[in-house]
Structures are given as C-alpha cells and as structure tokens.
Motif scaffolding. Structure first.
Motif, mmCIF file in Angstrom:
data_model
loop_
_atom_site.group_PDB
_atom_site.id
_atom_site.type_symbol
_atom_site.label_atom_id
_atom_site.label_comp_id
_atom_site.label_asym_id
_atom_site.label_seq_id
_atom_site.Cartn_x
_atom_site.Cartn_y
_atom_site.Cartn_z
ATOM 1 N N ALA A 95 1.047 -1.165 -0.173
ATOM 2 C CA ALA A 95 0.096 0.080 -0.049
ATOM 3 C C ALA A 95 0.606 1.643 0.243
ATOM 4 C CB ALA A 95 -1.319 0.031 1.298
ATOM 5 N N HIS A 96 0.646 2.419 -1.129
ATOM 6 C CA HIS A 96 1.347 3.605 -0.551
ATOM 7 C C HIS A 96 0.346 4.693 -1.334
ATOM 8 C CE1 HIS A 96 1.883 3.435 -4.640
ATOM 9 N NE2 HIS A 96 1.435 2.425 -5.648
ATOM 10 N N PHE A 97 0.777 5.468 -1.320
ATOM 11 C CA PHE A 97 0.163 6.551 -2.152
ATOM 12 C C PHE A 97 0.995 7.546 -2.522
ATOM 13 C CE2 PHE A 97 0.756 8.532 2.244
ATOM 14 C CZ PHE A 97 0.827 9.240 2.489
ATOM 15 N N THR A 98 0.417 8.820 -3.228
ATOM 16 C CA THR A 98 1.871 10.499 -4.007
ATOM 17 C C THR A 98 1.099 10.601 -3.971
ATOM 18 O OG1 THR A 98 3.373 10.424 -5.393
ATOM 19 C CG2 THR A 98 1.807 9.004 -5.958
ATOM 20 N N THR A 99 1.372 12.027 -3.898
ATOM 21 C CA THR A 99 1.032 13.871 -3.808
ATOM 22 C C THR A 99 1.795 14.077 -5.516
ATOM 23 O OG1 THR A 99 2.951 14.877 -2.912
ATOM 24 C CG2 THR A 99 0.401 14.570 -2.109
ATOM 25 N N ASP A 100 2.810 13.298 -6.099
ATOM 26 C CA ASP A 100 3.996 13.994 -7.106
ATOM 27 C C ASP A 100 3.007 13.213 -8.624
ATOM 28 O OD1 ASP A 100 6.677 14.740 -7.926
ATOM 29 O OD2 ASP A 100 6.480 12.737 -8.869
ATOM 30 N N GLU A 101 2.841 14.849 -9.124
ATOM 31 C CA GLU A 101 2.334 14.328 -10.446
ATOM 32 C C GLU A 101 2.908 13.542 -11.436
ATOM 33 O OE1 GLU A 101 0.687 17.261 -12.376
ATOM 34 O OE2 GLU A 101 0.960 19.110 -11.402
ATOM 35 N N ASN A 102 4.022 13.553 -11.795
ATOM 36 C CA ASN A 102 5.111 11.979 -12.601
ATOM 37 C C ASN A 102 4.555 10.554 -11.300
ATOM 38 O OD1 ASN A 102 5.940 13.584 -14.452
ATOM 39 N ND2 ASN A 102 7.768 14.520 -12.985
ATOM 40 N N ALA A 103 4.745 10.572 -10.120
ATOM 41 C CA ALA A 103 4.878 9.474 -9.478
ATOM 42 C C ALA A 103 3.096 8.867 -10.228
ATOM 43 C CB ALA A 103 4.374 9.483 -8.608
ATOM 44 N N GLN A 104 2.291 9.785 -9.934
ATOM 45 C CA GLN A 104 0.619 10.041 -10.147
ATOM 46 C C GLN A 104 0.445 9.269 -11.945
ATOM 47 O OE1 GLN A 104 -1.444 12.989 -9.696
ATOM 48 N NE2 GLN A 104 -1.089 13.590 -7.645
ATOM 49 N N TYR A 105 1.548 10.597 -12.637
ATOM 50 C CA TYR A 105 1.317 9.244 -13.920
ATOM 51 C C TYR A 105 1.984 8.093 -14.792
ATOM 52 C CZ TYR A 105 2.586 10.009 -18.987
ATOM 53 O OH TYR A 105 2.058 9.472 -20.338
ATOM 54 N N PHE A 106 2.755 7.947 -13.822
ATOM 55 C CA PHE A 106 3.230 6.536 -14.223
ATOM 56 C C PHE A 106 2.745 5.830 -13.408
ATOM 57 C CE2 PHE A 106 6.088 2.978 -12.276
ATOM 58 C CZ PHE A 106 7.014 2.731 -13.275
ATOM 59 N N ALA A 107 1.690 5.603 -12.475
ATOM 60 C CA ALA A 107 0.883 4.289 -11.979
ATOM 61 C C ALA A 107 -0.788 5.593 -12.442
ATOM 62 C CB ALA A 107 0.198 4.867 -10.284
ATOM 63 N N CYS A 108 -1.716 5.526 -12.726
ATOM 64 C CA CYS A 108 -2.387 5.697 -13.735
ATOM 65 C C CYS A 108 -2.411 6.229 -15.703
ATOM 66 C CB CYS A 108 -3.577 6.207 -12.557
ATOM 67 S SG CYS A 108 -3.217 7.398 -12.458
ATOM 68 N N GLY A 109 -1.104 6.600 -15.389
ATOM 69 C CA GLY A 109 -1.602 7.781 -16.463
ATOM 70 C C GLY A 109 -2.043 9.474 -16.850
ATOM 71 N N TYR A 110 -2.097 9.338 -15.372
ATOM 72 C CA TYR A 110 -2.991 10.991 -15.505
ATOM 73 C C TYR A 110 -2.529 11.467 -14.048
ATOM 74 C CZ TYR A 110 -6.140 14.865 -14.637
ATOM 75 O OH TYR A 110 -6.796 16.103 -15.287
ATOM 76 N N SER A 111 -1.831 12.473 -14.475
ATOM 77 C CA SER A 111 -2.143 13.630 -12.933
ATOM 78 C C SER A 111 -2.103 14.856 -13.452
ATOM 79 C CB SER A 111 -0.250 13.963 -13.423
ATOM 80 O OG SER A 111 0.154 14.586 -14.363
ATOM 81 N N LEU A 156 -13.254 14.674 -14.319
ATOM 82 C CA LEU A 156 -13.983 14.822 -15.676
ATOM 83 C C LEU A 156 -13.475 14.443 -16.544
ATOM 84 C CD1 LEU A 156 -16.740 14.774 -17.647
ATOM 85 C CD2 LEU A 156 -15.984 16.518 -18.165
ATOM 86 N N GLU A 157 -12.248 14.740 -16.449
ATOM 87 C CA GLU A 157 -10.864 14.703 -17.370
ATOM 88 C C GLU A 157 -10.265 12.909 -17.035
ATOM 89 O OE1 GLU A 157 -7.478 17.034 -19.564
ATOM 90 O OE2 GLU A 157 -7.881 17.512 -17.786
ATOM 91 N N ALA A 158 -10.518 13.600 -15.640
ATOM 92 C CA ALA A 158 -9.974 11.935 -15.074
ATOM 93 C C ALA A 158 -10.242 11.124 -15.389
ATOM 94 C CB ALA A 158 -9.671 12.440 -13.683
ATOM 95 N N ARG A 159 -11.526 11.059 -14.987
ATOM 96 C CA ARG A 159 -12.406 9.806 -15.571
ATOM 97 C C ARG A 159 -11.978 9.298 -16.507
ATOM 98 N NH1 ARG A 159 -16.849 11.873 -11.630
ATOM 99 N NH2 ARG A 159 -16.235 10.728 -9.630
ATOM 100 N N THR A 160 -11.784 10.359 -18.049
ATOM 101 C CA THR A 160 -11.811 10.137 -19.512
ATOM 102 C C THR A 160 -10.355 9.480 -19.358
ATOM 103 O OG1 THR A 160 -12.904 12.307 -19.760
ATOM 104 C CG2 THR A 160 -11.878 10.773 -21.303
ATOM 105 N N ALA A 161 -9.622 9.890 -18.721
ATOM 106 C CA ALA A 161 -8.181 9.478 -19.143
ATOM 107 C C ALA A 161 -7.872 8.084 -18.457
ATOM 108 C CB ALA A 161 -7.255 10.686 -18.395
ATOM 109 N N ILE A 162 -8.433 7.882 -16.996
ATOM 110 C CA ILE A 162 -7.939 6.506 -16.217
ATOM 111 C C ILE A 162 -9.123 5.724 -16.582
ATOM 112 C CG2 ILE A 162 -7.324 5.907 -13.530
ATOM 113 C CD1 ILE A 162 -6.421 9.304 -13.264
#
Length: 338
Positions: free
Chosen positions: A2-18, A41-47
């Motif tokens: 289990a982990h969490f992140t607020t970093d945009e590049n880490a978010q993008y790496f994990a789910c393709g959006y930040s 709205l954008e997140a639900r489209t991209a993730i």
C-alpha cells in the motif's frame, strides 16, 4: 504494498494521468485517484486502472479509504508536509506510516523498451532543436545570453508543441564556469565559448543534452571543436576524452560510484580534478533528475534498462567552463547513446 503519492510524475506513472491537486492511493489490488471537481471529468476519461474520487478535502478522503484495518502504508517523505503527516498520524493512530525517500522513483529506475524509445525520441527532437538553433546563430547579431535563452525555447518547444524538461542554460565564456549559470546581458561575439544545456519533453519523457562550442564561421554544436586558447583546447579535449572513455567502459554491474570514477580519473590525471565540481550523471525519465545517480557516493548497482546522463565538466572560475552531456541506456551490459 500500500502506498500513496502527491507527485505528478509518480501519479502519471501509476495511472496515466496527473494533476496539481491529487493523491494517488493504492491499497492491495485497488487503486484510487483522489482529486477535486476541477479535474474529475478529465481524470475519469483518462484513467482506466483506478477509481476516481471527487473530494474537496483530499486528505480526509484518503483517511476514509484507508481506515479499514490497514496496518502500514508507504510514502516518500519528500512529498509530504509536516501538517499532512501529523493529520494522518492523528486520524490513523494504529497505521504504520513508512517514509522511504525516492519510494516512487525507485519503481521506475529500470525503463521498459517503450520508455527508452520515448526518451530516445525526445533526445532526437532535442538534437534537431540544437541544429535549428545553430542555424539561427549564423544570422544573429551579437545577441545576449538573456535573449539566447529566450530564443532557444522557440526551437525546443517547436513553437509550443512540446514542454521543456528544465529551464535552458545558455552561457558565454566566464559565465560557463557556473554549471547552472543564470543568463546575463553579455553579447555573443565571434571567438566566444558558448555552452548550451537544454532539453524538451516528448509524451512527458525528458531529454537532456549539453554542448560546448566556439562561436564563429561554420558554427555548429559538433563535438569537433577548435579553440584559439590552448589551455581551453586542452580542457575541452580532456572533457571529451573523459566522456567518451566513460561511455565506452561502463558496464552493468558497476556502481554509480565506479562509473563516476571513470570520468573523474581522466580529469584528475590531466590535472583538473579540483575543477570537476559535480557528479558525472543522473537518471532521467519522467523527471529530469531520477535514479540512478552517477556520483562519488552512489552505491546503486547499474542494471539493464537504466537510463542516465554522462556529463563530465571542467570549470575554471572567471575564465570558462566546458561540459559535454549525452544520455545512455544500458543494453546488453553496455552503454548505448540515445
């Protein structure tokens, strides 16, 4: 884990959006992207591999998601404020908060063939920007460093199509002795040394390249450079030798420290060791500076698929600085220049 992140590049790496106001949370086989109404709205489209949760209070939403018996969770302490940490500790007293520096960067230290191809494409576009910038300089009339730093962005971004990896470094003569020089109003003249360190992003992956050259007739950013100043020519040749020797001789299985010593050894043998003030290289990917670091202290063992810069330099205060930088990927145990 289990982990969490607020970093945009880490978010993008994990789910393709930040976005700039979100927390990515992974709990076992479940993943959540917590953000506010501006981005849902954008997140639900991209993730596609995470549930998007809309919340005005991101930390409260995270607390509610992990309050059901979870024993421990990992995070990068460099991403978390003291305020947020104390809030989590108070709200979840039985949860073990495990802070590990570079937790998410470690996950992307070894690149896939697709990721290496994206970095290589970024570097190809970066080389094209260098060529276009050099052609522009043939027609420029004594522009200042400040103007050249502004102008090079036009070629790097391809008039706005691509983002920058970092703020460009454009330095003339003595200003090049500062590895991360800020631009001055000094003009570029025939015979001057010009150091340019720039990069762009392609599909979020960074390029990074440095060249040092003599400005004049037939100017280019080729590594074949001829300087009138004999000491400067010697320094340039030593830096080039150090870079080429390192790229030729580095191998998978070496530590970052060992690779750093390849370049540093050439420079020290030539008598300029005191003027090589930074590490030989750094990893690159979604961040301009990632793991592994190629430095005197790095005990990271270099593996297949790692991508990093090789950028030795010599900097003589008040006179000039020389740096040459390319990116390499470790493939079949050796360095392949991207």
């Amino acid at each position: 884990m289990a982990h969490f992140t607020t970093d945009e590049n880490a978010q993008y790496f994990a789910c393709g959006y930040s976005c700039d106001h979100a927390i990515f949370l992974e709990l076992g086989g479940e993943a959540f992207f917590i953000t506010d109404a501006r981005y849902t709205l954008e997140a639900r489209t991209a993730i596609q591999n995470a549930e998007v949760i809309e919340a005005s209070d991101l930390w409260q939403a995270l607390i509610e998601k992990i309050s059901s018996g979870l024993k421990e969770i990992h995070f990068d302490p460099a991403q978390l404020s003291v305020q947020a940490y104390e809030r989590l500790r108070k709200a979840l007293p039985d949860l073990k908060l495990i802070g590990e520096l570079d937790y998410h960067r470690k996950q992307r230290m070894i690149k896939t063939p697709k990721q290496i191809a994206l970095i290589q494409k970024a570097q190809e576009l970066n080389r094209g920007a260098y060529k276009a910038f050099a052609q522009y300089l043939h027609t420029a009339h004594t522009p200042s460093e400040h103007f050249l730093q502004f102008k090079v962005k036009e070629f790097l971004t391809h008039s706005g199509e691509f983002d920058l990896s970092f703020e460009p470094i454009v330095a003339i003569n003595a200003n090049a002795a500062k590895p991360h020089a800020l631009p001055s109003k000094d003009p570029l003249k025939v015979g001057d040394l010009l150091l340019v360190d720039v990069g762009l992003k392609y599909e979020r992956y960074c390029a990074d390249r440095t060249r040092t050259a003599r400005f004049g007739e037939g100017f280019s950013f080729s590594k074949d450079q001829s300087f009138e100043d004999k000491e400067l020519q010697k320094i340039y040749d030593v830096v080039r030798k150090a870079q080429e020797y390192t790229i030729t001789n580095l191998r998978a299985g070496m530590t970052g420290q060992k690779i750093d010593s390849l370049a540093r050894g050439v420079i020290e043998k030539a008598g300029f060791g005191a003027y090589f003030a930074h590490s030989t290289g750094h990893g690159i990917g979604l961040d301009i500076h990632e793991l592994p670091f190629i430095s005197q202290k790095s005990q990271t063992v270099i593996e297949e698929g790692m991508v990093f810069s090789v950028e030795p330099g010599i900097y003589i205060p008040g006179k000039y600085g020389v740096r040459l930088e390319d990116l390499v990927a470790v493939q079949d145990s050796r360095a392949v220049v991207l």
